[in-house]
Motif scaffolding. Structure first.
Motif, short mmCIF file in Angstrom:
data_model
loop_
_atom_site.label_atom_id
_atom_site.label_comp_id
_atom_site.label_asym_id
_atom_site.label_seq_id
_atom_site.Cartn_x
_atom_site.Cartn_y
_atom_site.Cartn_z
N LEU A 102 41.69 10.64 -5.11
CA LEU A 102 41.70 10.96 -6.53
C LEU A 102 42.88 11.87 -6.84
N VAL A 103 43.43 11.72 -8.01
CA VAL A 103 44.58 12.52 -8.43
C VAL A 103 44.09 13.63 -9.35
N LEU A 104 44.40 14.86 -8.99
CA LEU A 104 44.01 16.04 -9.75
C LEU A 104 45.26 16.78 -10.24
N PRO A 105 45.15 17.55 -11.29
CA PRO A 105 46.31 18.29 -11.79
C PRO A 105 46.66 19.45 -10.86
N PRO A 106 47.87 19.97 -10.95
CA PRO A 106 48.26 21.12 -10.12
C PRO A 106 47.69 22.41 -10.70
N VAL A 107 46.50 22.77 -10.26
CA VAL A 107 45.80 23.96 -10.77
C VAL A 107 45.26 24.76 -9.60
N ASN A 108 44.87 26.00 -9.87
CA ASN A 108 44.19 26.83 -8.89
C ASN A 108 42.68 26.74 -9.12
N LEU A 109 41.94 26.41 -8.08
CA LEU A 109 40.48 26.36 -8.15
C LEU A 109 39.95 27.57 -7.37
N ASN A 110 39.48 28.56 -8.10
CA ASN A 110 39.13 29.84 -7.47
C ASN A 110 37.92 29.76 -6.56
N ASN A 111 37.08 28.75 -6.75
CA ASN A 111 35.93 28.56 -5.86
C ASN A 111 35.84 27.11 -5.41
N GLY A 112 36.98 26.43 -5.37
CA GLY A 112 37.02 25.06 -4.87
C GLY A 112 36.38 24.05 -5.80
N PHE A 113 35.89 22.96 -5.22
CA PHE A 113 35.30 21.88 -6.01
C PHE A 113 34.13 21.27 -5.27
N THR A 114 33.39 20.45 -5.98
CA THR A 114 32.31 19.66 -5.40
C THR A 114 32.60 18.20 -5.68
N ALA A 115 32.59 17.39 -4.63
CA ALA A 115 32.75 15.95 -4.79
C ALA A 115 31.38 15.30 -4.68
N TYR A 116 31.07 14.42 -5.64
CA TYR A 116 29.80 13.71 -5.65
C TYR A 116 30.05 12.24 -5.35
N VAL A 117 29.41 11.73 -4.33
CA VAL A 117 29.47 10.32 -3.97
C VAL A 117 28.16 9.69 -4.41
N VAL A 118 28.25 8.70 -5.32
CA VAL A 118 27.07 8.07 -5.90
C VAL A 118 27.04 6.62 -5.44
N ASP A 119 25.92 6.20 -4.87
CA ASP A 119 25.85 4.83 -4.39
C ASP A 119 25.39 3.89 -5.49
N GLU A 120 25.30 2.59 -5.20
CA GLU A 120 24.97 1.59 -6.21
C GLU A 120 23.54 1.72 -6.72
N ASN A 121 22.72 2.53 -6.04
CA ASN A 121 21.35 2.77 -6.49
C ASN A 121 21.21 4.11 -7.18
N ASP A 122 22.34 4.71 -7.58
CA ASP A 122 22.38 5.99 -8.30
C ASP A 122 21.96 7.18 -7.46
N ARG A 123 21.94 7.04 -6.16
CA ARG A 123 21.67 8.19 -5.30
C ARG A 123 22.96 8.99 -5.14
#
Length: 483
Positions: free
Chosen positions: A230-251
Protein backbone atom coordinates in the motif's frame (compact mmCIF):
# COMPACT_ATOMS: atom_id res chain seq x y z
CA UNK A 1 0.29 1.23 -15.56
CA UNK A 2 1.75 -2.25 -15.52
CA UNK A 3 4.39 -2.88 -12.89
CA UNK A 4 6.97 -5.66 -12.54
CA UNK A 5 8.88 -5.99 -9.26
CA UNK A 6 12.12 -7.97 -8.93
CA UNK A 7 14.17 -8.87 -5.85
CA UNK A 8 11.21 -7.81 -3.68
CA UNK A 9 11.73 -4.23 -4.80
CA UNK A 10 9.49 -1.37 -5.90
CA UNK A 11 10.65 0.98 -8.62
CA UNK A 12 9.98 4.59 -9.38
CA UNK A 13 8.24 6.11 -12.37
CA UNK A 14 9.32 9.25 -14.23
CA UNK A 15 8.95 10.76 -17.64
CA UNK A 16 11.46 11.43 -20.46
CA UNK A 17 11.50 14.16 -23.09
CA UNK A 18 11.59 15.22 -26.70
CA UNK A 19 13.27 18.24 -28.26
CA UNK A 20 10.18 20.42 -28.76
CA UNK A 21 10.53 23.76 -27.03
CA UNK A 22 8.23 26.68 -26.35
CA UNK A 23 4.80 27.14 -24.76
CA UNK A 24 2.74 26.07 -27.76
CA UNK A 25 0.50 23.09 -27.08
CA UNK A 26 -0.69 21.97 -30.50
CA UNK A 27 0.37 18.31 -30.86
CA UNK A 28 2.89 18.78 -28.06
CA UNK A 29 4.38 15.63 -26.58
CA UNK A 30 5.72 14.85 -23.12
CA UNK A 31 8.25 12.05 -22.61
CA UNK A 32 9.54 10.00 -19.66
CA UNK A 33 12.74 9.23 -17.79
CA UNK A 34 13.27 7.12 -14.68
CA UNK A 35 14.10 8.71 -11.34
CA UNK A 36 17.51 7.63 -10.08
CA UNK A 37 17.48 5.25 -7.13
CA UNK A 38 19.43 6.95 -4.37
CA UNK A 39 21.58 5.30 -1.73
CA UNK A 40 19.19 6.44 0.99
CA UNK A 41 16.25 4.54 -0.38
CA UNK A 42 15.02 1.07 0.47
CA UNK A 43 14.31 0.49 -3.20
CA UNK A 44 16.88 -1.72 -4.91
CA UNK A 45 18.14 -2.09 -8.46
CA UNK A 46 16.54 -4.53 -10.85
CA UNK A 47 13.06 -3.00 -10.54
CA UNK A 48 11.01 -1.66 -13.40
CA UNK A 49 7.71 0.12 -13.87
CA UNK A 50 6.11 -0.19 -17.27
CA UNK A 51 3.58 2.09 -18.87
CA UNK A 52 0.44 0.53 -20.31
CA UNK A 53 -2.40 1.64 -22.54
CA UNK A 54 -4.71 4.18 -20.96
CA UNK A 55 -2.18 5.88 -18.65
CA UNK A 56 -2.59 9.63 -18.51
CA UNK A 57 -1.09 12.70 -16.84
CA UNK A 58 -2.20 16.13 -15.70
CA UNK A 59 0.12 18.65 -17.43
CA UNK A 60 0.37 22.36 -16.64
CA UNK A 61 2.38 23.64 -19.59
CA UNK A 62 3.65 27.02 -18.30
CA UNK A 63 0.18 28.03 -17.19
CA UNK A 64 -2.43 26.88 -14.65
CA UNK A 65 -4.65 24.97 -17.10
CA UNK A 66 -4.91 21.26 -16.28
CA UNK A 67 -4.32 19.57 -19.64
CA UNK A 68 -4.80 15.80 -19.90
CA UNK A 69 -1.91 14.02 -21.62
CA UNK A 70 -2.49 10.48 -22.90
CA UNK A 71 0.14 7.77 -23.25
CA UNK A 72 0.65 7.07 -26.98
CA UNK A 73 2.70 3.88 -26.78
CA UNK A 74 1.67 0.23 -26.79
CA UNK A 75 2.79 -0.47 -23.24
CA UNK A 76 5.56 -2.57 -21.80
CA UNK A 77 8.14 0.25 -21.68
CA UNK A 78 9.52 2.29 -18.83
CA UNK A 79 9.98 5.35 -21.04
CA UNK A 80 6.81 6.70 -22.55
CA UNK A 81 5.49 9.41 -24.81
CA UNK A 82 2.37 11.38 -23.77
CA UNK A 83 0.41 13.73 -25.99
CA UNK A 84 -1.37 16.78 -24.60
CA UNK A 85 -5.01 16.56 -25.62
CA UNK A 86 -6.38 20.03 -24.83
CA UNK A 87 -5.37 23.58 -23.95
CA UNK A 88 -6.85 26.92 -22.89
CA UNK A 89 -6.07 30.47 -23.97
CA UNK A 90 -7.62 31.91 -20.78
CA UNK A 91 -5.17 30.30 -18.35
CA UNK A 92 -2.84 32.30 -16.13
CA UNK A 93 0.87 31.97 -16.98
CA UNK A 94 3.27 29.90 -14.87
CA UNK A 95 7.08 29.86 -14.78
CA UNK A 96 7.51 26.11 -15.30
CA UNK A 97 6.00 22.97 -16.77
CA UNK A 98 4.37 20.79 -14.10
CA UNK A 99 3.08 17.23 -14.29
CA UNK A 100 1.06 14.93 -12.03
CA UNK A 101 0.34 11.22 -12.32
CA UNK A 102 -2.38 10.04 -12.55
CA UNK A 103 -4.54 12.53 -14.41
CA UNK A 104 -7.45 14.01 -12.45
CA UNK A 105 -9.64 16.99 -13.18
CA UNK A 106 -9.37 17.96 -9.51
CA UNK A 107 -5.58 18.55 -9.70
CA UNK A 108 -4.78 22.28 -9.57
CA UNK A 109 -1.77 24.59 -9.83
CA UNK A 110 -1.52 27.56 -7.46
CA UNK A 111 0.05 30.91 -8.24
CA UNK A 112 2.92 30.00 -5.89
CA UNK A 113 3.74 26.82 -7.84
CA UNK A 114 2.06 24.46 -5.36
CA UNK A 115 0.01 21.58 -6.73
CA UNK A 116 -3.25 20.61 -5.10
CA UNK A 117 -4.15 16.93 -5.34
CA UNK A 118 -5.86 14.06 -3.53
CA UNK A 119 -3.75 11.33 -1.95
CA UNK A 120 -5.76 8.17 -2.74
CA UNK A 121 -7.88 6.50 -0.07
CA UNK A 122 -8.78 3.46 -2.18
CA UNK A 123 -6.13 1.30 -3.80
CA UNK A 124 -6.35 -1.98 -5.69
CA UNK A 125 -4.36 -5.17 -5.49
CA UNK A 126 -1.66 -6.02 -7.99
CA UNK A 127 0.59 -8.99 -7.48
CA UNK A 128 4.11 -8.18 -6.22
CA UNK A 129 3.51 -4.46 -6.54
CA UNK A 130 1.30 -1.50 -5.67
CA UNK A 131 -1.95 -0.91 -7.52
CA UNK A 132 -2.45 1.19 -10.63
CA UNK A 133 -2.81 4.90 -9.79
CA UNK A 134 -2.05 4.16 -6.13
CA UNK A 135 1.24 6.05 -6.11
CA UNK A 136 0.83 9.72 -7.10
CA UNK A 137 3.85 11.35 -8.75
CA UNK A 138 4.81 14.90 -9.60
CA UNK A 139 7.39 16.63 -11.81
CA UNK A 140 8.67 20.11 -12.59
CA UNK A 141 10.74 21.29 -15.55
CA UNK A 142 11.42 24.25 -17.81
CA UNK A 143 10.60 22.21 -20.91
CA UNK A 144 9.13 18.85 -21.94
CA UNK A 145 11.85 16.94 -20.08
CA UNK A 146 9.78 15.96 -17.06
CA UNK A 147 11.24 13.71 -14.37
CA UNK A 148 8.40 12.22 -12.35
CA UNK A 149 9.04 11.26 -8.74
CA UNK A 150 6.90 9.32 -6.30
CA UNK A 151 5.25 11.42 -3.63
CA UNK A 152 4.44 8.62 -1.21
CA UNK A 153 6.03 5.89 0.84
CA UNK A 154 5.45 2.14 0.47
CA UNK A 155 4.28 -0.27 3.17
CA UNK A 156 4.66 -3.92 2.30
CA UNK A 157 2.68 -6.48 4.29
CA UNK A 158 3.67 -10.13 3.95
CA UNK A 159 1.04 -12.56 5.17
CA UNK A 160 0.12 -16.22 4.85
CA UNK A 161 -2.62 -18.55 6.06
CA UNK A 162 -4.17 -21.86 5.09
CA UNK A 163 -7.35 -21.68 3.05
CA UNK A 164 -7.73 -17.90 3.41
CA UNK A 165 -8.72 -15.43 0.71
CA UNK A 166 -8.26 -11.73 1.41
CA UNK A 167 -11.01 -9.31 0.38
CA UNK A 168 -9.64 -6.15 1.98
CA UNK A 169 -6.46 -4.75 3.52
CA UNK A 170 -6.69 -1.53 5.48
CA UNK A 171 -4.11 0.60 7.29
CA UNK A 172 -5.22 2.99 10.05
CA UNK A 173 -2.95 5.44 11.86
CA UNK A 174 -3.12 4.68 15.57
CA UNK A 175 -3.31 8.34 16.61
CA UNK A 176 -5.62 9.46 13.78
CA UNK A 177 -2.87 11.15 11.75
CA UNK A 178 -4.11 11.74 8.17
CA UNK A 179 -3.19 9.07 5.62
CA UNK A 180 -5.30 10.14 2.65
CA UNK A 181 -7.26 13.07 1.34
CA UNK A 182 -6.65 16.58 0.09
CA UNK A 183 -3.10 17.93 0.18
CA UNK A 184 -0.54 19.88 -1.75
CA UNK A 185 2.91 19.38 -3.28
CA UNK A 186 5.74 21.90 -3.38
CA UNK A 187 9.08 21.34 -5.08
CA UNK A 188 12.41 22.01 -3.42
CA UNK A 189 15.45 23.35 -5.28
CA UNK A 190 16.33 19.85 -6.49
CA UNK A 191 12.87 19.30 -7.97
CA UNK A 192 11.88 16.84 -5.22
CA UNK A 193 8.15 16.91 -4.40
CA UNK A 194 7.33 17.64 -0.76
CA UNK A 195 3.80 16.70 0.25
CA UNK A 196 1.63 18.05 3.07
CA UNK A 197 -2.03 17.66 3.97
CA UNK A 198 -4.54 20.50 4.07
CA UNK A 199 -7.52 20.89 6.38
CA UNK A 200 -8.24 17.98 8.71
CA UNK A 201 -11.84 17.98 7.50
CA UNK A 202 -10.62 17.00 4.02
CA UNK A 203 -8.48 14.09 5.17
CA UNK A 204 -8.94 10.53 6.42
CA UNK A 205 -6.84 8.52 8.86
CA UNK A 206 -6.78 5.38 6.72
CA UNK A 207 -6.12 3.88 3.30
CA UNK A 208 -7.36 0.53 2.10
CA UNK A 209 -6.82 -1.97 -0.70
CA UNK A 210 -10.03 -3.28 -2.27
CA UNK A 211 -9.90 -6.93 -3.32
CA UNK A 212 -13.61 -7.60 -2.74
CA UNK A 213 -14.45 -8.48 -6.33
CA UNK A 214 -11.50 -10.88 -6.62
CA UNK A 215 -10.34 -12.07 -3.17
CA UNK A 216 -6.62 -12.91 -3.08
CA UNK A 217 -5.67 -16.43 -1.90
CA UNK A 218 -2.83 -16.47 0.61
CA UNK A 219 0.23 -18.68 0.57
CA UNK A 220 -0.02 -21.46 3.12
CA UNK A 221 3.26 -20.99 4.98
CA UNK A 222 6.06 -18.50 5.64
CA UNK A 223 8.00 -19.76 2.63
CA UNK A 224 5.10 -18.77 0.39
CA UNK A 225 3.96 -15.39 1.71
CA UNK A 226 1.57 -13.17 -0.21
CA UNK A 227 2.53 -9.50 -0.46
CA UNK A 228 0.24 -6.50 -0.26
CA UNK A 229 1.93 -3.14 -0.92
CA UNK A 230 0.00 0.00 0.00
CA UNK A 231 1.15 3.53 -0.73
CA UNK A 232 1.03 5.97 2.18
CA UNK A 233 1.92 9.67 2.31
CA UNK A 234 5.26 10.83 3.77
CA UNK A 235 4.11 11.54 7.34
CA UNK A 236 5.23 10.85 10.89
CA UNK A 237 3.11 8.30 12.76
CA UNK A 238 3.80 8.90 16.44
CA UNK A 239 2.34 5.57 17.53
CA UNK A 240 2.59 3.62 14.27
CA UNK A 241 -0.35 2.02 12.50
CA UNK A 242 -2.65 -0.98 12.54
CA UNK A 243 -3.16 -3.07 9.42
CA UNK A 244 -6.43 -4.99 9.15
CA UNK A 245 -6.62 -8.05 6.92
CA UNK A 246 -10.25 -8.95 6.14
CA UNK A 247 -11.10 -12.25 4.51
CA UNK A 248 -13.95 -12.98 2.09
CA UNK A 249 -16.18 -13.93 5.05
CA UNK A 250 -15.66 -10.52 6.72
CA UNK A 251 -13.40 -11.91 9.43
CA UNK A 252 -10.77 -9.41 10.52
CA UNK A 253 -7.18 -9.91 11.65
CA UNK A 254 -5.25 -6.97 13.12
CA UNK A 255 -1.49 -6.44 12.67
CA UNK A 256 -0.09 -3.84 15.06
CA UNK A 257 2.97 -1.71 14.32
CA UNK A 258 2.77 0.27 17.54
CA UNK A 259 6.01 2.27 17.57
CA UNK A 260 6.91 5.72 16.20
CA UNK A 261 7.37 5.52 12.45
CA UNK A 262 8.57 8.03 9.89
CA UNK A 263 7.21 7.34 6.43
CA UNK A 264 9.59 8.86 3.88
CA UNK A 265 9.05 9.59 0.24
CA UNK A 266 10.22 6.81 -2.06
CA UNK A 267 11.10 4.48 0.79
CA UNK A 268 9.60 1.18 1.76
CA UNK A 269 8.60 -0.19 5.15
CA UNK A 270 8.64 -3.99 5.35
CA UNK A 271 6.42 -5.66 7.94
CA UNK A 272 7.67 -9.06 9.09
CA UNK A 273 5.69 -12.04 7.77
CA UNK A 274 2.51 -12.72 9.76
CA UNK A 275 0.32 -15.80 9.80
CA UNK A 276 -3.37 -14.96 9.40
CA UNK A 277 -5.69 -17.23 11.35
CA UNK A 278 -9.25 -17.03 12.58
CA UNK A 279 -9.84 -19.23 15.62
CA UNK A 280 -13.34 -20.64 15.99
CA UNK A 281 -15.33 -19.40 18.95
CA UNK A 282 -16.28 -22.10 21.45
CA UNK A 283 -19.09 -22.23 23.98
CA UNK A 284 -16.86 -20.64 26.63
CA UNK A 285 -16.14 -17.71 24.29
CA UNK A 286 -19.84 -17.25 23.53
CA UNK A 287 -20.71 -17.40 27.23
CA UNK A 288 -17.97 -14.93 28.14
CA UNK A 289 -18.90 -12.33 25.52
CA UNK A 290 -22.53 -12.89 24.54
CA UNK A 291 -24.69 -15.26 26.57
CA UNK A 292 -27.48 -13.39 28.36
CA UNK A 293 -30.56 -11.25 27.88
CA UNK A 294 -30.47 -7.94 26.01
CA UNK A 295 -32.95 -5.13 25.44
CA UNK A 296 -32.97 -3.98 21.81
CA UNK A 297 -34.20 -0.37 21.70
CA UNK A 298 -35.34 0.77 18.27
CA UNK A 299 -37.52 3.24 16.43
CA UNK A 300 -39.79 2.64 13.43
CA UNK A 301 -39.39 4.21 10.02
CA UNK A 302 -43.20 4.22 10.01
CA UNK A 303 -43.54 6.03 13.36
CA UNK A 304 -46.00 8.50 11.82
CA UNK A 305 -48.36 5.57 11.28
CA UNK A 306 -48.24 4.57 14.93
CA UNK A 307 -45.50 1.94 14.84
CA UNK A 308 -42.75 1.83 17.44
CA UNK A 309 -40.75 2.69 19.39
CA UNK A 310 -39.75 -0.77 20.60
CA UNK A 311 -37.90 -2.18 23.61
CA UNK A 312 -37.56 -5.89 22.90
CA UNK A 313 -35.91 -8.55 25.02
CA UNK A 314 -33.76 -11.08 23.19
CA UNK A 315 -31.88 -13.98 24.75
CA UNK A 316 -28.49 -14.87 23.22
CA UNK A 317 -26.93 -18.29 23.90
CA UNK A 318 -24.75 -20.97 22.29
CA UNK A 319 -26.59 -22.90 19.60
CA UNK A 320 -27.60 -26.52 20.15
CA UNK A 321 -27.58 -27.22 16.42
CA UNK A 322 -24.35 -26.32 14.53
CA UNK A 323 -26.14 -26.13 11.19
CA UNK A 324 -28.01 -23.07 12.53
CA UNK A 325 -24.77 -21.33 13.46
CA UNK A 326 -22.79 -20.99 16.69
CA UNK A 327 -25.23 -18.60 18.38
CA UNK A 328 -29.02 -18.53 18.86
CA UNK A 329 -31.11 -15.38 19.38
CA UNK A 330 -34.63 -15.81 20.79
CA UNK A 331 -37.30 -13.34 21.87
CA UNK A 332 -39.35 -10.53 20.33
CA UNK A 333 -38.26 -8.01 17.69
CA UNK A 334 -40.58 -5.14 16.74
CA UNK A 335 -43.71 -6.66 15.14
CA UNK A 336 -42.36 -10.23 15.31
CA UNK A 337 -42.84 -12.42 18.37
CA UNK A 338 -41.07 -15.60 19.40
CA UNK A 339 -38.28 -15.19 16.88
CA UNK A 340 -35.39 -17.63 16.66
CA UNK A 341 -32.38 -16.53 14.65
CA UNK A 342 -29.01 -18.19 14.13
CA UNK A 343 -25.64 -16.50 13.80
CA UNK A 344 -21.89 -16.85 14.16
CA UNK A 345 -19.43 -15.22 16.56
CA UNK A 346 -16.26 -13.96 14.85
CA UNK A 347 -13.80 -14.12 17.74
CA UNK A 348 -10.95 -12.46 15.82
CA UNK A 349 -12.95 -9.52 14.49
CA UNK A 350 -15.26 -9.47 17.55
CA UNK A 351 -18.53 -9.51 15.61
CA UNK A 352 -21.83 -11.32 15.94
CA UNK A 353 -22.99 -11.94 12.37
CA UNK A 354 -26.53 -12.92 11.39
CA UNK A 355 -27.14 -14.22 7.86
CA UNK A 356 -29.80 -12.11 6.13
CA UNK A 357 -33.05 -13.63 4.89
CA UNK A 358 -33.82 -15.58 8.07
CA UNK A 359 -37.48 -16.04 8.93
CA UNK A 360 -38.69 -13.89 11.82
CA UNK A 361 -42.30 -15.08 11.90
CA UNK A 362 -45.23 -16.11 9.71
CA UNK A 363 -48.95 -15.48 9.60
CA UNK A 364 -51.92 -16.51 7.48
CA UNK A 365 -53.04 -13.95 4.93
CA UNK A 366 -56.58 -15.26 4.36
CA UNK A 367 -59.47 -16.81 6.30
CA UNK A 368 -58.99 -20.20 4.67
CA UNK A 369 -55.50 -20.37 6.12
CA UNK A 370 -53.98 -21.55 2.89
CA UNK A 371 -51.38 -18.84 2.34
CA UNK A 372 -48.68 -17.82 4.79
CA UNK A 373 -46.69 -14.60 4.70
CA UNK A 374 -43.18 -15.16 6.02
CA UNK A 375 -41.35 -12.14 7.42
CA UNK A 376 -37.64 -12.23 6.72
CA UNK A 377 -34.90 -9.94 8.01
CA UNK A 378 -32.67 -7.81 5.75
CA UNK A 379 -30.48 -4.72 5.82
CA UNK A 380 -31.71 -1.61 4.03
CA UNK A 381 -31.16 2.09 3.47
CA UNK A 382 -33.36 4.66 1.75
CA UNK A 383 -32.54 3.31 -1.72
CA UNK A 384 -31.91 -0.42 -1.50
CA UNK A 385 -32.26 -3.54 0.58
CA UNK A 386 -29.40 -6.02 0.76
CA UNK A 387 -28.83 -9.72 1.15
CA UNK A 388 -25.55 -9.11 3.00
CA UNK A 389 -24.97 -10.45 6.51
CA UNK A 390 -26.21 -8.37 9.46
CA UNK A 391 -23.28 -7.54 11.80
CA UNK A 392 -23.18 -6.53 15.44
CA UNK A 393 -19.90 -5.29 16.93
CA UNK A 394 -18.89 -6.87 20.23
CA UNK A 395 -17.18 -3.96 22.00
CA UNK A 396 -16.44 -5.94 25.15
CA UNK A 397 -18.01 -8.66 27.29
CA UNK A 398 -21.76 -8.20 26.78
CA UNK A 399 -21.31 -4.87 25.00
CA UNK A 400 -23.20 -5.19 21.75
CA UNK A 401 -23.76 -2.54 19.05
CA UNK A 402 -25.41 -2.69 15.65
CA UNK A 403 -22.34 -2.27 13.45
CA UNK A 404 -24.06 -0.11 10.80
CA UNK A 405 -25.92 2.23 13.16
CA UNK A 406 -23.59 5.15 12.38
CA UNK A 407 -23.97 4.46 8.65
CA UNK A 408 -27.75 4.90 8.73
CA UNK A 409 -28.66 1.35 7.77
CA UNK A 410 -31.84 -0.19 9.15
CA UNK A 411 -33.40 -3.62 9.59
CA UNK A 412 -36.14 -4.41 7.09
CA UNK A 413 -39.03 -6.85 7.72
CA UNK A 414 -39.76 -8.11 4.22
CA UNK A 415 -42.81 -10.28 3.56
CA UNK A 416 -42.80 -13.29 1.21
CA UNK A 417 -45.79 -15.32 -0.04
CA UNK A 418 -44.97 -18.41 -2.10
CA UNK A 419 -41.38 -17.14 -2.35
CA UNK A 420 -42.61 -13.90 -3.96
CA UNK A 421 -42.06 -10.54 -2.28
CA UNK A 422 -45.30 -9.29 -0.72
CA UNK A 423 -43.97 -5.97 0.58
CA UNK A 424 -42.26 -4.17 3.47
CA UNK A 425 -44.01 -4.71 6.80
CA UNK A 426 -41.65 -2.81 9.09
CA UNK A 427 -38.32 -1.02 9.09
CA UNK A 428 -36.54 -0.31 12.34
CA UNK A 429 -33.44 1.59 13.38
CA UNK A 430 -31.62 0.16 16.37
CA UNK A 431 -30.72 2.96 18.78
CA UNK A 432 -29.07 0.95 21.56
CA UNK A 433 -28.65 -2.55 22.95
CA UNK A 434 -28.64 -2.91 26.73
CA UNK A 435 -27.38 -5.99 28.55
CA UNK A 436 -29.31 -7.34 31.53
CA UNK A 437 -26.56 -8.98 33.59
CA UNK A 438 -26.86 -12.18 35.58
CA UNK A 439 -24.34 -13.07 38.27
CA UNK A 440 -23.07 -16.27 36.68
CA UNK A 441 -22.43 -14.84 33.24
CA UNK A 442 -20.96 -11.59 34.58
CA UNK A 443 -18.45 -13.51 36.68
CA UNK A 444 -17.38 -15.60 33.69
CA UNK A 445 -16.90 -12.49 31.54
CA UNK A 446 -14.91 -10.71 34.22
CA UNK A 447 -12.59 -13.67 34.62
CA UNK A 448 -11.86 -13.73 30.89
CA UNK A 449 -11.21 -10.00 30.25
CA UNK A 450 -11.19 -8.22 26.88
CA UNK A 451 -8.78 -6.29 24.66
CA UNK A 452 -10.63 -3.24 23.30
CA UNK A 453 -8.13 -2.72 20.49
CA UNK A 454 -9.05 -5.88 18.61
CA UNK A 455 -10.55 -5.75 15.18
CA UNK A 456 -11.20 -2.53 13.20
CA UNK A 457 -11.65 -0.56 16.42
CA UNK A 458 -14.68 -2.69 17.22
CA UNK A 459 -16.77 -1.54 14.31
CA UNK A 460 -17.25 -1.84 10.58
CA UNK A 461 -15.88 0.96 8.43
CA UNK A 462 -18.16 2.76 6.04
CA UNK A 463 -15.32 3.05 3.53
CA UNK A 464 -14.41 -0.61 3.48
CA UNK A 465 -15.67 -4.12 3.97
CA UNK A 466 -19.15 -5.07 2.93
CA UNK A 467 -20.72 -1.63 3.23
CA UNK A 468 -18.92 -0.36 0.14
CA UNK A 469 -18.98 -3.79 -1.45
CA UNK A 470 -22.69 -4.37 -0.90
CA UNK A 471 -24.70 -5.50 -3.86
CA UNK A 472 -28.35 -4.40 -3.72
CA UNK A 473 -30.92 -7.18 -3.69
CA UNK A 474 -33.62 -4.74 -4.79
CA UNK A 475 -34.88 -1.17 -4.72
CA UNK A 476 -36.86 0.13 -1.77
CA UNK A 477 -39.04 2.11 -4.20
CA UNK A 478 -40.24 -1.17 -5.72
CA UNK A 479 -41.60 -2.46 -2.43
CA UNK A 480 -45.23 -2.14 -1.41
CA UNK A 481 -45.72 -0.87 2.13
CA UNK A 482 -47.89 -3.38 4.02
CA UNK A 483 -49.91 -2.81 7.17
Amino acid sequence: MKKTIYLLAIAIITLSCNRNQGPERAQKDIFATIESVGTKTYLSDGSSVLWSRGDSLSIFYKDNYNSPALYTGNGGENQGQFRILSSSRKANPADHVYGVYPYSRSVSLGSDGSIGLWFPTVQYYERDSFGDSASPMAAISDNENLKFRHIGSFVRLRVYGKGIKVALVEIDSNLEEPLSGAGSVRFNRDGIPEFSFGRTADTKSFVYMDCIANPVPLGQDEDHVTEFTLVLPPVNLNNGFTAYVVDENDREFAIQVASPLQLERNRRVNVNPVEISFPEAGRDDIDAYLTGTYTFNSTSYYASEGLGPYSDEIRISPSDDPKDGQVTLQGNLAISEDIKLGGDFDLTGMKLVLPAGQILSGFYTDDTKTKVCWLKLYLCDDEYYYSEDIPFAVKGPHQLEFAYASQGLDLLFLGFIDNQIDGAYERIRIKSIEYKPSKGVAALASARGYDVNRGLKGNFHSRAGRLMGMKPAGKMSDLVQKR
